[in-house]
Design an enzyme around this catalytic site. Sequence first.
Site, short mmCIF file in Angstrom:
data_model
loop_
_atom_site.label_atom_id
_atom_site.label_comp_id
_atom_site.label_asym_id
_atom_site.label_seq_id
_atom_site.Cartn_x
_atom_site.Cartn_y
_atom_site.Cartn_z
N THR A 43 0.82 -1.21 0.00
CA THR A 43 0.00 0.00 0.00
C THR A 43 0.85 1.25 0.00
OG1 THR A 43 -1.70 -1.19 1.24
CG2 THR A 43 -1.83 1.21 1.22
N THR A 44 1.87 1.30 0.87
CA THR A 44 2.74 2.46 0.95
C THR A 44 3.55 2.63 -0.33
OG1 THR A 44 2.89 2.10 3.33
CG2 THR A 44 4.49 3.59 2.39
N TYR A 106 -12.74 -3.33 -2.39
CA TYR A 106 -13.79 -2.81 -3.27
C TYR A 106 -14.93 -3.80 -3.48
CZ TYR A 106 -16.24 -0.25 -6.87
OH TYR A 106 -17.22 0.41 -7.56
N TYR A 132 -2.95 -9.74 5.05
CA TYR A 132 -2.89 -8.30 5.39
C TYR A 132 -4.32 -7.82 5.58
CZ TYR A 132 -1.87 -3.27 4.75
OH TYR A 132 -1.76 -1.90 4.89
N LYS A 160 -0.28 -9.48 8.84
CA LYS A 160 -0.05 -8.07 9.14
C LYS A 160 -1.41 -7.51 9.53
CE LYS A 160 1.08 -3.57 7.13
NZ LYS A 160 1.41 -2.82 5.88
#
Length: 291
Positions: A43-44, A106, A132, A160
Amino acid sequence: MFSGSIPALVTPFCDGAFSEKHFRALIDWQIDNGSSALVPAGTTGESSTLSNAEHHRVIEVCIEQAAGRVPVIAGCGSNDTNNAILHLNFSKKSGAAAGLVVAPYYNRPNQEGIYAHFEAMTKKNDLPIVLYNVPARTVTDIKPETVARLAKLPTVIGIKDASGDMPRVTDHRLACGPDFCLLSGVDEQSLAFNAAGGVGCISVTANVAPKLCAEFQAACATGDYELARNLNDKLYPLHLALFSDASPGPIKYALSRVIEGFPTELRLPMTPPSEASRRQVDAALENAGLI
């Protein structure tokens, strides 16, 4: 299998393109400063703005540059199960140690759909999978009972957890057993997360403060919670500042303050952090002794 400070790496861009030069330098700096593993294309790393070719190149470069010095947990998430399998297959072929797979976003599958998504991945590939869970981004939540089911699959080895729900650390530890890897996905909760049984953090802050984050995780691992609290106090304002505007804008700005010439470029729809956010980041970097 994994522990300690594990940066969720940013993806540097220059003139709209992935900057391999800056990424390779960032990887070397991370390893030199004690990061225990690396996560590219998460994501980052703005994975949702990368084409599949770019996504795979980011993973490939990370594995090349790490060169076996630390394991690479490749970002393999997608809202499309087939595309997630594509990422997992590429990561396996390229030499990743594991895939980090976010809950399908989504689409909003129910718990059975979430289970089926991960089960399908394990049937197509034997690369270890770190779940995650980040409901604030995905609008889906891998419930503890589903995590317990998934932990029985042969290649699901950890999670995570960025749910922010601290009792889940104990839920997961008791339901999944001592070999299930519990990693925090929320930097400011890492102290409490580790005290409850976690073994590390896949971290945003570690991008810019790898040495401090590695020292903090090492203190937790040895049970020196007085030192861990002191280090956490230095890092805590930075943990908050890096989310004072939409991530990864603040962390890229922070890196530009610590590493001369590091690019702050983002891909739309992400835009630069506000002036107030930049001021907060500067103050937090100063508090941590990084500038």
